[in-house]
Design a protein around this motif. Structure first.
Motif, PDB file in Angstrom:
ATOM      1  N   VAL A  41      12.235 -62.388  36.016  1.00 46.64           N
ATOM      2  CA  VAL A  41      13.335 -63.207  36.514  1.00 46.64           C
ATOM      3  C   VAL A  41      13.197 -63.358  38.020  1.00 46.64           C
ATOM      4  CG1 VAL A  41      15.832 -63.423  36.809  1.00 46.64           C
ATOM      5  CG2 VAL A  41      14.901 -62.515  34.668  1.00 46.64           C
ATOM      6  N   ILE A  42      13.154 -64.612  38.507  1.00 52.10           N
ATOM      7  CA  ILE A  42      13.070 -64.900  39.939  1.00 52.10           C
ATOM      8  C   ILE A  42      14.373 -65.544  40.376  1.00 52.10           C
ATOM      9  CG2 ILE A  42      11.861 -66.243  41.717  1.00 52.10           C
ATOM     10  CD1 ILE A  42       9.363 -66.043  39.895  1.00 52.10           C
ATOM     11  N   ASN A  43      14.975 -64.984  41.398  1.00 54.73           N
ATOM     12  CA  ASN A  43      16.242 -65.489  41.928  1.00 54.73           C
ATOM     13  C   ASN A  43      15.956 -66.725  42.774  1.00 54.73           C
ATOM     14  OD1 ASN A  43      18.554 -65.890  43.631  1.00 54.73           O
ATOM     15  ND2 ASN A  43      19.196 -63.788  43.149  1.00 54.73           N
ATOM     16  N   THR A  44      16.486 -67.882  42.380  1.00 49.74           N
ATOM     17  CA  THR A  44      16.181 -69.119  43.101  1.00 49.74           C
ATOM     18  C   THR A  44      16.922 -69.220  44.431  1.00 49.74           C
ATOM     19  OG1 THR A  44      17.923 -70.321  41.911  1.00 49.74           O
ATOM     20  CG2 THR A  44      15.699 -70.345  40.956  1.00 49.74           C
ATOM     21  N   SER A  45      17.895 -68.340  44.667  1.00 51.89           N
ATOM     22  CA  SER A  45      18.614 -68.337  45.955  1.00 51.89           C
ATOM     23  C   SER A  45      17.883 -67.524  47.013  1.00 51.89           C
ATOM     24  CB  SER A  45      20.033 -67.775  45.775  1.00 51.89           C
ATOM     25  OG  SER A  45      20.778 -68.560  44.870  1.00 51.89           O
ATOM     26  N   THR A  46      17.079 -66.558  46.568  1.00 50.97           N
ATOM     27  CA  THR A  46      16.368 -65.685  47.516  1.00 50.97           C
ATOM     28  C   THR A  46      14.859 -65.823  47.416  1.00 50.97           C
ATOM     29  OG1 THR A  46      16.268 -63.834  45.937  1.00 50.97           O
ATOM     30  CG2 THR A  46      18.233 -63.985  47.360  1.00 50.97           C
ATOM     31  N   GLY A  47      14.359 -66.282  46.275  1.00 49.68           N
ATOM     32  CA  GLY A  47      12.921 -66.324  46.052  1.00 49.68           C
ATOM     33  C   GLY A  47      12.337 -64.971  45.687  1.00 49.68           C
ATOM     34  N   LEU A  48      13.186 -63.957  45.493  1.00 48.41           N
ATOM     35  CA  LEU A  48      12.731 -62.611  45.177  1.00 48.41           C
ATOM     36  C   LEU A  48      12.791 -62.381  43.671  1.00 48.41           C
ATOM     37  CD1 LEU A  48      14.553 -60.710  48.061  1.00 48.41           C
ATOM     38  CD2 LEU A  48      12.209 -61.608  48.027  1.00 48.41           C
ATOM     39  N   MET A  49      12.061 -61.386  43.218  1.00 46.14           N
ATOM     40  CA  MET A  49      12.033 -61.063  41.802  1.00 46.14           C
ATOM     41  C   MET A  49      13.134 -60.062  41.496  1.00 46.14           C
ATOM     42  SD  MET A  49       8.754 -59.924  39.430  1.00 46.14           S
ATOM     43  CE  MET A  49       7.865 -61.436  39.800  1.00 46.14           C
ATOM     44  N   ASP A  50      14.001 -60.415  40.584  1.00 49.14           N
ATOM     45  CA  ASP A  50      15.136 -59.553  40.254  1.00 49.14           C
ATOM     46  C   ASP A  50      14.906 -58.731  38.995  1.00 49.14           C
ATOM     47  OD1 ASP A  50      16.561 -60.304  42.458  1.00 49.14           O
ATOM     48  OD2 ASP A  50      17.914 -61.668  41.407  1.00 49.14           O
ATOM     49  N   SER A  51      13.866 -59.062  38.232  1.00 50.30           N
ATOM     50  CA  SER A  51      13.621 -58.313  36.999  1.00 50.30           C
ATOM     51  C   SER A  51      12.167 -58.455  36.589  1.00 50.30           C
ATOM     52  CB  SER A  51      14.529 -58.826  35.872  1.00 50.30           C
ATOM     53  OG  SER A  51      14.214 -58.199  34.641  1.00 50.30           O
ATOM     54  N   TYR A  52      11.613 -57.341  36.073  1.00 44.30           N
ATOM     55  CA  TYR A  52      10.275 -57.339  35.490  1.00 44.30           C
ATOM     56  C   TYR A  52      10.312 -56.349  34.333  1.00 44.30           C
ATOM     57  CZ  TYR A  52       5.299 -55.907  35.095  1.00 44.30           C
ATOM     58  OH  TYR A  52       4.041 -55.579  34.638  1.00 44.30           O
ATOM     59  N   GLN A  53      10.256 -56.875  33.125  1.00 42.80           N
ATOM     60  CA  GLN A  53      10.302 -56.039  31.931  1.00 42.80           C
ATOM     61  C   GLN A  53       8.986 -56.128  31.187  1.00 42.80           C
ATOM     62  OE1 GLN A  53      13.643 -56.997  29.421  1.00 42.80           O
ATOM     63  NE2 GLN A  53      15.157 -56.745  31.064  1.00 42.80           N
ATOM     64  N   VAL A  54       8.547 -54.974  30.687  1.00 48.26           N
ATOM     65  CA  VAL A  54       7.367 -54.910  29.822  1.00 48.26           C
ATOM     66  C   VAL A  54       7.793 -54.218  28.542  1.00 48.26           C
ATOM     67  CG1 VAL A  54       5.058 -53.947  29.522  1.00 48.26           C
ATOM     68  CG2 VAL A  54       5.740 -54.866  31.747  1.00 48.26           C
ATOM     69  N   ASP A  55       7.573 -54.880  27.419  1.00 49.69           N
ATOM     70  CA  ASP A  55       7.954 -54.352  26.106  1.00 49.69           C
ATOM     71  C   ASP A  55       9.415 -53.898  26.093  1.00 49.69           C
ATOM     72  OD1 ASP A  55       5.369 -54.811  25.164  1.00 49.69           O
ATOM     73  OD2 ASP A  55       4.673 -52.830  25.814  1.00 49.69           O
ATOM     74  N   GLY A  56      10.275 -54.690  26.753  1.00 46.64           N
ATOM     75  CA  GLY A  56      11.703 -54.421  26.757  1.00 46.64           C
ATOM     76  C   GLY A  56      12.169 -53.398  27.761  1.00 46.64           C
ATOM     77  N   LYS A  57      11.257 -52.778  28.536  1.00 42.45           N
ATOM     78  CA  LYS A  57      11.615 -51.774  29.530  1.00 42.45           C
ATOM     79  C   LYS A  57      11.624 -52.405  30.925  1.00 42.45           C
ATOM     80  CE  LYS A  57      11.629 -48.200  26.648  1.00 42.45           C
ATOM     81  NZ  LYS A  57      12.832 -47.389  26.357  1.00 42.45           N
ATOM     82  N   GLU A  58      12.717 -52.156  31.657  1.00 39.72           N
ATOM     83  CA  GLU A  58      12.853 -52.693  33.008  1.00 39.72           C
ATOM     84  C   GLU A  58      12.179 -51.770  34.025  1.00 39.72           C
ATOM     85  OE1 GLU A  58      13.117 -55.046  35.684  1.00 39.72           O
ATOM     86  OE2 GLU A  58      14.618 -55.751  34.232  1.00 39.72           O
ATOM     87  N   TYR A  59      11.481 -52.377  35.014  1.00 40.51           N
ATOM     88  CA  TYR A  59      10.778 -51.589  36.028  1.00 40.51           C
ATOM     89  C   TYR A  59      11.262 -51.852  37.449  1.00 40.51           C
ATOM     90  CZ  TYR A  59       7.491 -49.901  32.564  1.00 40.51           C
ATOM     91  OH  TYR A  59       6.945 -49.260  31.482  1.00 40.51           O
ATOM     92  N   LEU A  60      11.934 -52.968  37.706  1.00 41.84           N
ATOM     93  CA  LEU A  60      12.296 -53.329  39.074  1.00 41.84           C
ATOM     94  C   LEU A  60      13.801 -53.396  39.279  1.00 41.84           C
ATOM     95  CD1 LEU A  60       9.802 -56.226  39.916  1.00 41.84           C
ATOM     96  CD2 LEU A  60       9.589 -53.784  40.455  1.00 41.84           C
ATOM     97  N   LYS A  61      14.192 -53.191  40.518  1.00 42.75           N
ATOM     98  CA  LYS A  61      15.552 -53.500  40.949  1.00 42.75           C
ATOM     99  C   LYS A  61      15.550 -54.926  41.499  1.00 42.75           C
ATOM    100  CE  LYS A  61      16.740 -48.762  42.343  1.00 42.75           C
ATOM    101  NZ  LYS A  61      17.123 -47.907  43.497  1.00 42.75           N
ATOM    102  N   PRO A  62      16.705 -55.559  41.564  1.00 40.73           N
ATOM    103  CA  PRO A  62      16.774 -56.902  42.159  1.00 40.73           C
ATOM    104  C   PRO A  62      16.292 -56.894  43.614  1.00 40.73           C
ATOM    105  CG  PRO A  62      18.771 -56.418  40.936  1.00 40.73           C
ATOM    106  CD  PRO A  62      17.988 -55.131  40.994  1.00 40.73           C
ATOM    107  N   GLY A  63      15.746 -58.027  44.039  1.00 37.56           N
ATOM    108  CA  GLY A  63      15.292 -58.161  45.422  1.00 37.56           C
ATOM    109  C   GLY A  63      13.897 -57.621  45.673  1.00 37.56           C
TER     110      GLY A  63
END
Length: 822
Positions: free
Chosen positions: A481-503
């Motif tokens: 998931v890329i936030n179109t207001s900031t251009g930063l990545m807010d989510s990165y999931q692999v096999d249903g598991k989340e690895y990143l915090k927003p920003g």
């Protein structure tokens, strides 16, 4: 009676101006003086260790060189270390370190008949633990360093036992006096040293006037001679050599502290300073080792002449660029320019030899098919590679019609997902094509790609995504998931598991320092974030003079991947970031282009992960290190990773070595815009002259990273392989084969992803081939190495992180264990 071994060294590091010209002239001058002093002062013996300097003396003053050869025979001149030159000992690969030792060993054995057993790297900015195994296999039982100093250790002793990843070990002497004698004060410094080290039964005292040992002086030799005479009732003080010192140290049998980590940190700014040198150095390493593999295949499979001399010239360019004030970026701007030119010289040699090998390996391929374009991709690795591969070809004929031709590709005869992307040329005719495919490349062989083209109405355009708060990308295993207001990545999931915090992937500028070797000021460093450019700012930055478009946009999309571009800026600098998201798999790339115009500032790309209590690790030469955390700057090679509770988040790089981690946030250090050779000292602060002073990194700088996450057990087993593929990329070239010759299959295969090949090249003797393998999963591993065309197989058994050198005798059809310098 206590014995003190005096060793006079000429470091020849002319005020961080390591241009070859200054190195050459200073070597001649210093060696000339030192050679004269060996006659003038009975008992005095000079020591030195860098083969390249002796080579310069041989080329320019052969009479002096012959006198030095005789002095070595007479015991009045000692060859130390035996390396090509003193390199940085963190950023070069383990394979590069082996080449450095081999080149020096070959020279000193041929010219002087000596083979030192004590390695020397006085001035290198820290030392990777992976060196221990290499030193051990190379026949070194001892090592002398000056850095890191005693304030980085938990004990005051200068001597300690250093253990490597695989259990190998060497004795290390850390020279606390740092062999930095002030002219006329050597005897005074020795007197002080005697008191400070009175508990040592045998001691080593390094001296030499100049920058860390510029050579001997007549006045200091007179003073030392007088002191030796004065102290003869209490001490045995003698001019000595490293091997004699360590022999007596071992006989004294002191109980030595044990160090089981890399000898870091030192000069953390040098992990990032002059990033172009670091990136181009990594590129030359990659090109040399992949070119050697291709040339070996072309020689053995197609009878192509192996270009040993060309590779040796490129290798020397690589080794010279690894000098410890060139690769770390602590040299002047002249040094930066010289080093880049040197690296380019090596790259140009390899570009020619690589193409020759590639063309030879197309033997037996059918002629180009009517109405198609053809490309070949050589996979230099002994294992298949799945992924996205890009290359450019020309249309079978220029397109003068009012349509756009879109590619459809077949890899090894099978249709594969294909997309066309913006080509490198901006010429007005639809003619040159960038083709991207999703495919599996067969190991160690040519893979053929036939490209056909279909006429469509116009070049594809993509719907704006700015109207949505989030842009979501999904494939079967990955969600981004890329936030179109900031251009930063807010989510990165692999096999249903989340690895990143927003920003995530936030570009952040921090107050740094003008010090080339340092990183931060004494004050708390202020953090300033890049922010998304307005549509007008972004369009102007992009050169779109007649239109205004959003600063977050999809610029490529098709059957293979989606590319999202983000434009941001801060102060006087701007940047573009591109998220390259494949339609298959769990990894993605982040490309960053920075137009940098800041002074005394550090630029990081911050990635806040959910692994807040994770362990931070990094690849080092022939091993993995546990790295410092809590925001401390660290150095690693091709990847960094956080692991926690069975999950791993990793970032692969192409020459960015510096980073930090705190509370789950990885900070990849991109730029360090310090002054050139600027440092604090006991004198007035530098860079205060009333004039414009150029800082490092002004202008455009480019970066590439690959992100991969998953289960620790699964990813850890293949992470080194993924990093090798990311760096030693398959070689793609457009070509119309002749249709003649006999087609060959895979040159080499290995059936275990934990067993990697660091080198495959013609043996030093010129007979047979050297194959070097190493274990990457930190466990006992086995693999079958096969050379199908020769009908040869070899079972390889490796201990955790073990390095092993093999010799291929193609005439006898045998692969056998060999010496590391084979």
């Amino acid at each position: 009676m206590r014995k003190i071994h005096l060793i006079c060294n000429a470091h020849l590091d002319p005020v961080w101006l390591w241009r070859w010209q200054e190195g050459c002239t200073e070597a001649l001058s210093t060696f000339r003086v030192a050679e004269g002093f060996t006659d003038e002062f009975p008992g005095f013996a000079f020591n030195h260790n860098e083969a390249i300097l002796y080579q310069w003396v041989k080329e320019n003053e052969p009479d002096l060189f012959e006198r030095i050869q005789q002095k070595v025979k007479d015991g009045k001149w000692h060859i130390m270390g035996g390396w090509y030159l003193q390199p940085d000992c963190n950023m070069p690969s383990g394979e590069s370190m082996i080449r450095n030792m081999a080149e020096g060993r070959k020279f000193f054995l041929k010219e002087f008949g000596v083979q030192p057993h004590t390695a020397i790297n006085f001035d290198s900015f820290g030392h990777s633990r992976g060196l221990v195994q290499i030193l051990n296999q190379a026949g070194y039982d001892s090592y002398v360093v000056c850095r890191p100093a005693k304030d980085n250790f938990d004990f005051p002793e200068q001597n300690y036992l250093w253990k490597g990843f695989n259990g190998s070990e060497v004795i290390v002497h850390r020279s606390d006096e740092n062999y930095n004698s002030v002219y006329g004060h050597a005897a005074e410094e020795l007197n002080k040293f005697l008191e400070e080290t009175k508990e040592e039964p045998v001691s080593l005292f390094l001296w030499g006037v100049g920058d860390h040992g510029g050579g001997p002086s007549r006045d200091d030799l007179k003073d030392l001679t007088a002191l030796i005479e004065e102290k003869k009732e209490d001490y045995v003080i003698l001019h000595s050599d490293m091997e004699t010192f360590f022999k007596e140290l071992k006989e004294a049998a002191p109980k030595l502290p044990v160090v089981e980590r890399s000898l870091n940190p030192v000069a953390e700014g040098c992990y990032t300073s002059q990033i172009r040198i670091k990136q181009k150095h990594r590129l030359l390493e990659n090109e040399l080792y992949s070119s050697e593999k291709m040339a070996s295949a072309a020689a053995l499979l197609q009878g192509k002449n192996y270009p040993k001399q060309a590779f040796e010239e490129a290798e020397k360019a690589l080794l010279f660029a690894e000098f410890h004030d060139a690769l770390p970026g602590s040299g002047t701007q002249l040094v930066e320019e010289d080093t880049l030119r040197l690296l380019d010289h090596g790259l140009e040699i390899l570009s020619r030899e690589k193409l020759k090998a590639a063309i030879a390996l197309t033997a037996g391929e059918e002629k180009i098919l009517d109405g198609s374009s053809c490309a070949f991709i050589y996979n230099p690795h002994p294992y298949p590679i799945k992924g996205q591969f890009a290359f450019e070809v020309g249309l079978p004929k220029q397109n003068w019609e009012n349509v756009f031709y879109y590619p459809k590709a077949y890899c090894n005869g099978k249709e594969v997902p294909t997309q066309g992307e913006m080509e490198s040329s901006h010429f007005c005719i639809d003619w040159r094509k960038k083709v991207v495919i999703e495919a599996e490349l067969q190991p160690s062989c040519i893979n053929r790609v036939d490209v056909f083209f279909e006429a469509i109405e116009k070049r594809p355009v993509f719907e704006p995504i700015i109207a949505k708060k989030d842009f979501m990308f999904e494939n079967e295993r990955m969600r981004v998931v890329i936030n179109t207001s900031t251009g930063l990545m807010d989510s990165y999931q692999v096999d249903g598991k989340e690895y990143l915090k927003p920003g995530s992937f936030q570009l952040t500028a921090m107050d740094g320092t003008y010090n080339s070797w340092g990183l931060w000021t004494d004050e708390t460093h202020c953090r300033r974030k890049f922010t998304l450019l307005t549509p007008h700012e972004g369009s102007e930055f992009s050169g779109l003079m007649d239109q205004v478009v959003p600063s977050v946009r999809v610029i490529e999309d098709g059957a293979v991947r989606t590319v999202v571009e983000v434009l941001s800026g801060w102060h006087n600098s701007k940047a573009y970031q591109r998220y390259v998201l494949p339609k298959v798999g769990t990894s993605f790339e982040v490309e960053v282009g920075v137009y940098w115009n800041e002074n005394d500032t550090v630029l990081k790309m911050e990635i806040p992960t959910l692994l807040e209590k994770g362990q931070y690790q990094g690849q080092v030469m022939f091993g993995h290190d546990t790295l410092r955390q809590n925001g401390a700057e660290v150095v690693a090679q091709k990847w960094n990773a956080l692991t926690e509770d069975g999950r791993m988040f990793s970032v692969l790089n192409k020459g960015s070595h510096g980073s930090s981690e705190k509370d789950g946030t990885i900070g990849l250090t991109l730029l360090h815009s310090a002054g050139y050779s600027a440092a604090d000292g006991d004198f007035e602060r530098t860079l205060r002259e009333k004039r414009h002073t150029v800082r490092m990194e002004q202008g455009e700088r480019l970066f590439s990273f690959k992100v991969e996450a998953g289960k620790t057990e699964e990813l850890e087993a293949v992470l080194d392989q993924k990093a090798q593929v990311y760096n030693e990329e398959p070689y793609a070239f457009a070509f119309s084969a002749s249709g003649t010759g006999k087609k060959a299959g895979s040159f080499m295969t290995i059936d275990n992803p934990a067993v990697l090949v660091s080198a495959c090249k013609r043996a030093e003797s010129g007979e047979g081939y050297t194959i070097r393998v190493f274990e990457t999963a930190n466990k006992e591993s086995e693999g079958i190495l096969s050379i199908p065309a020769l009908g040869i197989t070899k079972k390889i058994s490796l201990k955790p992180f073990e390095l092993k050198t093999l010799h291929l005798d193609e005439k006898a059809g045998v692969i056998a264990d060999a010496d590391i310098f084979d």
